[in-house]
Design a protein around this motif. Structure first.
Motif, PDB file in Angstrom:
ATOM      1  N   GLU A  89      -5.539  10.547  21.233  1.00  9.04           N
ATOM      2  CA  GLU A  89      -6.248  11.377  20.254  1.00  9.04           C
ATOM      3  C   GLU A  89      -5.286  12.298  19.508  1.00  9.04           C
ATOM      4  OE1 GLU A  89      -9.290  13.111  22.629  1.00  9.04           O
ATOM      5  OE2 GLU A  89     -10.619  11.354  22.457  1.00  9.04           O
ATOM      6  N   MET A  90      -4.322  12.835  20.224  1.00  9.88           N
ATOM      7  CA  MET A  90      -3.325  13.675  19.556  1.00  9.88           C
ATOM      8  C   MET A  90      -2.565  12.868  18.514  1.00  9.88           C
ATOM      9  SD  MET A  90      -1.707  15.908  22.681  1.00  9.88           S
ATOM     10  CE  MET A  90      -0.644  17.056  21.799  1.00  9.88           C
ATOM     11  N   LEU A  91      -2.195  11.643  18.900  1.00  8.95           N
ATOM     12  CA  LEU A  91      -1.435  10.799  17.981  1.00  8.95           C
ATOM     13  C   LEU A  91      -2.236  10.539  16.705  1.00  8.95           C
ATOM     14  CD1 LEU A  91       1.120   9.113  17.490  1.00  8.95           C
ATOM     15  CD2 LEU A  91      -0.091   7.164  18.478  1.00  8.95           C
ATOM     16  N   PHE A  92      -3.505  10.183  16.881  1.00  8.88           N
ATOM     17  CA  PHE A  92      -4.299   9.862  15.700  1.00  8.88           C
ATOM     18  C   PHE A  92      -4.578  11.105  14.862  1.00  8.88           C
ATOM     19  CE2 PHE A  92      -5.343   5.943  18.121  1.00  8.88           C
ATOM     20  CZ  PHE A  92      -4.829   5.055  17.183  1.00  8.88           C
ATOM     21  N   GLU A 105     -11.257   1.968  18.294  1.00  6.25           N
ATOM     22  CA  GLU A 105     -12.268   2.586  17.432  1.00  6.25           C
ATOM     23  C   GLU A 105     -11.799   2.703  15.985  1.00  6.25           C
ATOM     24  OE1 GLU A 105     -13.200   6.366  19.151  1.00  6.25           O
ATOM     25  OE2 GLU A 105     -13.581   5.440  21.115  1.00  6.25           O
ATOM     26  N   ARG A 106     -10.479   2.654  15.812  1.00  7.85           N
ATOM     27  CA  ARG A 106      -9.936   2.821  14.476  1.00  7.85           C
ATOM     28  C   ARG A 106      -9.350   1.529  13.943  1.00  7.85           C
ATOM     29  NH1 ARG A 106      -7.535   7.527  13.021  1.00  7.85           N
ATOM     30  NH2 ARG A 106      -8.603   9.350  13.801  1.00  7.85           N
ATOM     31  N   GLY A 107      -9.621   0.429  14.627  1.00  2.00           N
ATOM     32  CA  GLY A 107      -9.102  -0.852  14.172  1.00  2.00           C
ATOM     33  C   GLY A 107      -7.598  -0.955  14.317  1.00  2.00           C
ATOM     34  N   VAL A 108      -7.067  -0.201  15.263  1.00  2.00           N
ATOM     35  CA  VAL A 108      -5.616  -0.206  15.469  1.00  2.00           C
ATOM     36  C   VAL A 108      -5.271  -1.007  16.720  1.00  2.00           C
ATOM     37  CG1 VAL A 108      -3.666   1.281  16.101  1.00  2.00           C
ATOM     38  CG2 VAL A 108      -5.216   1.955  14.253  1.00  2.00           C
ATOM     39  N   LEU A 109      -4.234  -1.811  16.622  1.00  2.00           N
ATOM     40  CA  LEU A 109      -3.787  -2.618  17.761  1.00  2.00           C
ATOM     41  C   LEU A 109      -2.557  -1.983  18.410  1.00  2.00           C
ATOM     42  CD1 LEU A 109      -5.914  -4.629  17.458  1.00  2.00           C
ATOM     43  CD2 LEU A 109      -4.249  -6.371  16.807  1.00  2.00           C
ATOM     44  N   VAL A 110      -2.321  -2.343  19.665  1.00  2.00           N
ATOM     45  CA  VAL A 110      -1.242  -1.702  20.424  1.00  2.00           C
ATOM     46  C   VAL A 110      -0.164  -2.704  20.828  1.00  2.00           C
ATOM     47  CG1 VAL A 110      -0.704  -0.285  22.436  1.00  2.00           C
ATOM     48  CG2 VAL A 110      -2.957  -0.112  21.361  1.00  2.00           C
ATOM     49  N   LEU A 111       1.059  -2.415  20.448  1.00  2.79           N
ATOM     50  CA  LEU A 111       2.221  -3.190  20.882  1.00  2.79           C
ATOM     51  C   LEU A 111       2.762  -2.550  22.144  1.00  2.79           C
ATOM     52  CD1 LEU A 111       4.213  -3.814  17.590  1.00  2.79           C
ATOM     53  CD2 LEU A 111       3.789  -5.547  19.304  1.00  2.79           C
ATOM     54  N   VAL A 112       2.887  -3.318  23.212  1.00  5.76           N
ATOM     55  CA  VAL A 112       3.278  -2.738  24.487  1.00  5.76           C
ATOM     56  C   VAL A 112       4.664  -3.195  24.919  1.00  5.76           C
ATOM     57  CG1 VAL A 112       2.657  -2.483  26.907  1.00  5.76           C
ATOM     58  CG2 VAL A 112       0.881  -2.730  25.190  1.00  5.76           C
ATOM     59  N   LEU A 150      -3.137   3.524  31.695  1.00  8.82           N
ATOM     60  CA  LEU A 150      -2.755   4.298  30.519  1.00  8.82           C
ATOM     61  C   LEU A 150      -2.886   3.445  29.263  1.00  8.82           C
ATOM     62  CD1 LEU A 150      -1.750   7.179  30.617  1.00  8.82           C
ATOM     63  CD2 LEU A 150       0.591   6.314  30.642  1.00  8.82           C
ATOM     64  N   THR A 151      -2.343   2.250  29.340  1.00  9.84           N
ATOM     65  CA  THR A 151      -2.404   1.322  28.209  1.00  9.84           C
ATOM     66  C   THR A 151      -3.851   1.096  27.798  1.00  9.84           C
ATOM     67  OG1 THR A 151      -0.470   0.177  29.086  1.00  9.84           O
ATOM     68  CG2 THR A 151      -1.752  -0.977  27.412  1.00  9.84           C
ATOM     69  N   ARG A 152      -4.685   0.891  28.795  1.00 13.81           N
ATOM     70  CA  ARG A 152      -6.064   0.582  28.487  1.00 13.81           C
ATOM     71  C   ARG A 152      -6.775   1.746  27.802  1.00 13.81           C
ATOM     72  NH1 ARG A 152     -10.705  -2.824  29.141  1.00 13.81           N
ATOM     73  NH2 ARG A 152     -11.569  -2.127  27.184  1.00 13.81           N
ATOM     74  N   THR A 153      -6.535   2.974  28.252  1.00 13.93           N
ATOM     75  CA  THR A 153      -7.225   4.100  27.606  1.00 13.93           C
ATOM     76  C   THR A 153      -6.718   4.294  26.180  1.00 13.93           C
ATOM     77  OG1 THR A 153      -5.786   5.486  28.975  1.00 13.93           O
ATOM     78  CG2 THR A 153      -8.118   5.540  29.453  1.00 13.93           C
ATOM     79  N   VAL A 154      -5.427   4.128  26.003  1.00 15.45           N
ATOM     80  CA  VAL A 154      -4.895   4.245  24.641  1.00 15.45           C
ATOM     81  C   VAL A 154      -5.503   3.153  23.759  1.00 15.45           C
ATOM     82  CG1 VAL A 154      -2.813   4.028  23.226  1.00 15.45           C
ATOM     83  CG2 VAL A 154      -2.759   5.386  25.323  1.00 15.45           C
ATOM     84  N   ARG A 170       0.822  -1.218   0.000  1.00 14.23           N
ATOM     85  CA  ARG A 170       0.000   0.000   0.000  1.00 14.23           C
ATOM     86  C   ARG A 170       0.848   1.256   0.000  1.00 14.23           C
ATOM     87  NH1 ARG A 170      -4.961  -2.533   2.282  1.00 14.23           N
ATOM     88  NH2 ARG A 170      -6.411  -1.066   1.344  1.00 14.23           N
ATOM     89  N   GLY A 171       0.313   2.277  -0.549  1.00 16.02           N
ATOM     90  CA  GLY A 171       1.021   3.551  -0.637  1.00 16.02           C
ATOM     91  C   GLY A 171       1.464   4.098   0.703  1.00 16.02           C
ATOM     92  N   ASP A 172       0.530   4.158   1.654  1.00 17.09           N
ATOM     93  CA  ASP A 172       0.864   4.806   2.921  1.00 17.09           C
ATOM     94  C   ASP A 172       1.693   3.923   3.861  1.00 17.09           C
ATOM     95  OD1 ASP A 172      -0.952   2.927   3.694  1.00 17.09           O
ATOM     96  OD2 ASP A 172      -2.534   4.344   4.198  1.00 17.09           O
ATOM     97  N   GLY A 173       1.746   2.638   3.558  1.00 19.75           N
ATOM     98  CA  GLY A 173       2.537   1.744   4.400  1.00 19.75           C
ATOM     99  C   GLY A 173       2.026   1.582   5.815  1.00 19.75           C
ATOM    100  N   ARG A 174       0.786   1.945   6.045  1.00 24.33           N
ATOM    101  CA  ARG A 174       0.233   1.849   7.396  1.00 24.33           C
ATOM    102  C   ARG A 174       0.055   0.401   7.839  1.00 24.33           C
ATOM    103  NH1 ARG A 174      -2.544   6.759   8.776  1.00 24.33           N
ATOM    104  NH2 ARG A 174      -1.019   8.372   8.267  1.00 24.33           N
ATOM    105  N   THR A 175       0.378   0.151   9.103  1.00 25.71           N
ATOM    106  CA  THR A 175       0.251  -1.202   9.635  1.00 25.71           C
ATOM    107  C   THR A 175      -0.953  -1.348  10.567  1.00 25.71           C
ATOM    108  OG1 THR A 175       1.768  -0.569  11.412  1.00 25.71           O
ATOM    109  CG2 THR A 175       2.710  -1.737   9.529  1.00 25.71           C
ATOM    110  N   SER A 176      -1.653  -0.249  10.822  1.00 20.01           N
ATOM    111  CA  SER A 176      -2.772  -0.264  11.778  1.00 20.01           C
ATOM    112  C   SER A 176      -2.331  -0.782  13.135  1.00 20.01           C
ATOM    113  CB  SER A 176      -3.941  -1.109  11.258  1.00 20.01           C
ATOM    114  OG  SER A 176      -4.505  -0.484  10.140  1.00 20.01           O
TER     115      SER A 176
END
Lengths: 352, 352
Positions: free
Chosen positions: A314-317, A102-109, A92-96, A69-75
């Motif tokens: 939210e700032m990050l997104f 909501e955006r289908g993004v997963l978090v690596l911790v 903190l982890t949980r709120t992030v 993909r063009g943007d190379g986003r990994t979600s």
DNA sequence: TCTCGCCAAGTCAACGTTGTCTCAGCGTCG
DNA sequence: CGACGCTGAGACAACGTTGACTTGGCGAGA
């Protein structure tokens, strides 16, 4: 220990679009279109492709897709906290995660354990996996190693502490003002000899809280006394020892301001061990579970962890959505919670 | 809120091996060899490549690499917990992370919130990112949707609860025996009317603990009484209400066995509200911070979270290393911690 | 001296997917 | 009735990397 029955599983390799296409009798590209919801595909073909995919147990390979993909986003975003097991980091982890979800993004911790080298390694490991963005509770004071990543387009937001030698967004609690509030609260109860017990001064948040303590004393025209100030490693044991030392002074403090979670808990253990929990006033920085059920309840300056985490995410997104405005540091206010321990008056508990 | 100075950053795209190769004057493959530590490369060339890479800020793309490599490994595992913010999940995450760290593996975390649909979605999302393995605290009772993944080679270990309709490794606490121990302990203190207060019986761990409760009563030749048994949603509020109801019975229980963390905390809140904390014996399942500092200290059946997490992670990595032995369920023992609340005798606190 | 083998470095294709372009078929309109 | 546009599907290349194979240069042995 129970035995299962299954023999070694047949590691048949995972089906690809090619196989789905072959089974459905269409071109690979058509399968791609179906899975990307391109509306111009004949409904009959869509059905055939879906059926073939289900039959094979096909799942799209996000890794390959993100590469092409063009943007190379990994979600996927990366999150570095102090220690995934501690309540502040966990909340903190949980709120992030909630915002990411909501955006289908997963978090690596990753847990950094206050080790700058570990912070750097983990940040690199996250970048190597091409996370779309980073949320970092920094351990070190120098994040310049991230400058090139930033230039390469990795967005990042710092939490709890600002980045050092790097211009980046941050969300922090109002540490200084929180400390001022704590000390003022103790002053209002008549205390003039208020001890400070906190994390090592090299930790930025601890330094800010300490600055707030000094400032409040100064405004009240009280002289600062080195004797009743202790900077210790953030552990219960260290705090217990330090608290005992303070309370065994010839002229012991009548009130205690503890500037970190574990330090607060260590201090309250020491107060109890000495039977002084109703005699010495105590306000801690950071709320903790069951603080209200103790006797007396522990008065604290509570951070708004949820707001800090949510704001950071939210700032990050927003950055990922293309926001290119100048970097900002958002300061989230803290709140005094009165539960008893902070309201013990200077002359000791009331007996009237 | 502070303003930063930086203008929009130049999103120059990330350097690739091609660019490093061009700058170093070698073939792409040579750069690849250097970054993979292939020993047959001329040291002078290695130095030149490294220098070029540093100059460009090159970082290998693990995503692309994993796509091309034979094994397709991403050096990432997925972890599904109940709620990243709760202490049990957080501790589990941390121990798994510790084991993963030694192998350069990162952990993707997701909170399932006891929602089977969410569990499934998240598991799919993890599979779509081609994690090497999964550590799952299942919410639902049917994990058959993972059969095809398992066949495709994704290794998985279940934690805290076994998988349903799926043959897979698992690591669980000895819930039943823990409950038996708790009840026996209360029996030993002379109690004959012991209430059970636990999470909904549809949750497998709760069901096992409840079974242990019944079994211990039976062995002691006590009749089971529905009146002093409550299954409630796992929340402090629900537990407070249920506890009050139990204690306001005409013939109230003299002891309480609470089979879940939040339920335990709710119960102790209720006991305190009624002033009964020194009169009614209480043993909880699951340890929690500050349980020792309360008055009385709360006796608990503690799970060995660290061992559960570590064992699960080690089993997973052994599978990833090629272990094809039959699936197993490892049961980790629990441990009774006496702190006071569980030792209150049947006739009430001693006054002698 | 010539051939052979060896080894470092390079070429090429492929991992699974998608962007771009092409093409075939069909309906429409002059 | 033929040219044209349109639409839906396929061909091809490329994302960044690595496995398999090839190449070229050099030393050793006959």
């Amino acid at each position: 220990m129970t035995q299962g029955e299954a023999p070694p599983r047949s590691t048949r390799s995972r089906p690809t679009m090619r196989e789905v296409a072959a089974l459905a009798g269409v071109a690979i590209k058509t399968v791609s279109r179906v899975f990307n919801g391109v509306p111009t595909v004949d409904p009959a073909i869509v059905a055939r492709v879906r059926e073939a995919a289900d039959q094979l147990g096909y799942r799209p390979n996000l890794t390959a897709s993100s590469l092409r993909r063009g943007d190379g986003r990994t979600s996927t975003i990366g999150m570095l906290v102090e220690d995934a097991a501690n309540p502040f980091s966990a909340a903190l982890t949980r709120t992030v995660e909630n915002v990411a979800r909501e955006r289908g993004v997963l978090v690596l911790v990753g847990s950094v354990d206050e080790d700058p080298a570990r912070e750097r390694e983990l940040a690199q490991a996250l970048v190597d996996r091409r996370v779309d963005g980073l949320v970092i509770v920094p351990a070190g004071r120098d994040q310049s190693y991230l400058i090139s990543e930033q230039r390469s387009g990795t967005r990042m937001v710092f939490v709890d502490r600002e980045a050092g030698l790097l211009d980046a967004d941050a969300v922090v609690s109002d540490n200084r003002q929180g400390a001022v509030t704590a000390v003022n609260h103790l002053l209002k109860a008549g205390h003039r000899r208020i001890a400070y017990l906190g994390d090592r001064a090299s930790i930025p948040t601890a330094a800010q809280r300490f600055a707030g303590y000094r400032h409040a004393l100064e405004v009240a025209h009280l002289t600062y006394e080195d004797e009743i100030v202790q900077h210790v490693p953030a552990s219960e044991e260290a705090a217990v020892t330090a608290t005992k030392r303070l309370l065994e002074l010839p002229d012991p403090p009548t009130a205690l301001f503890t500037s970190q979670n574990l330090v607060t808990i260590g201090a309250l253990r020491a107060l109890r061990a000495l039977g002084l929990q109703d005699a010495v006033a105590h306000v801690g920085f950071d709320d903790f579970p069951l603080a209200d059920i103790l006797n007396p309840g522990i008065s604290v300056i509570a951070q708004n962890v949820e707001e800090v985490g949510r704001t950071a995410a939210e700032m990050l997104f927003r950055r990922l959505d293309g926001d290119e405005s100048p970097t900002r540091t958002v300061t989230v206010p803290t709140r005094l919670i009165e539960r008893g321990s902070g309201e013990i008056p200077a002359e000791g508990p009331r007996h009237d």
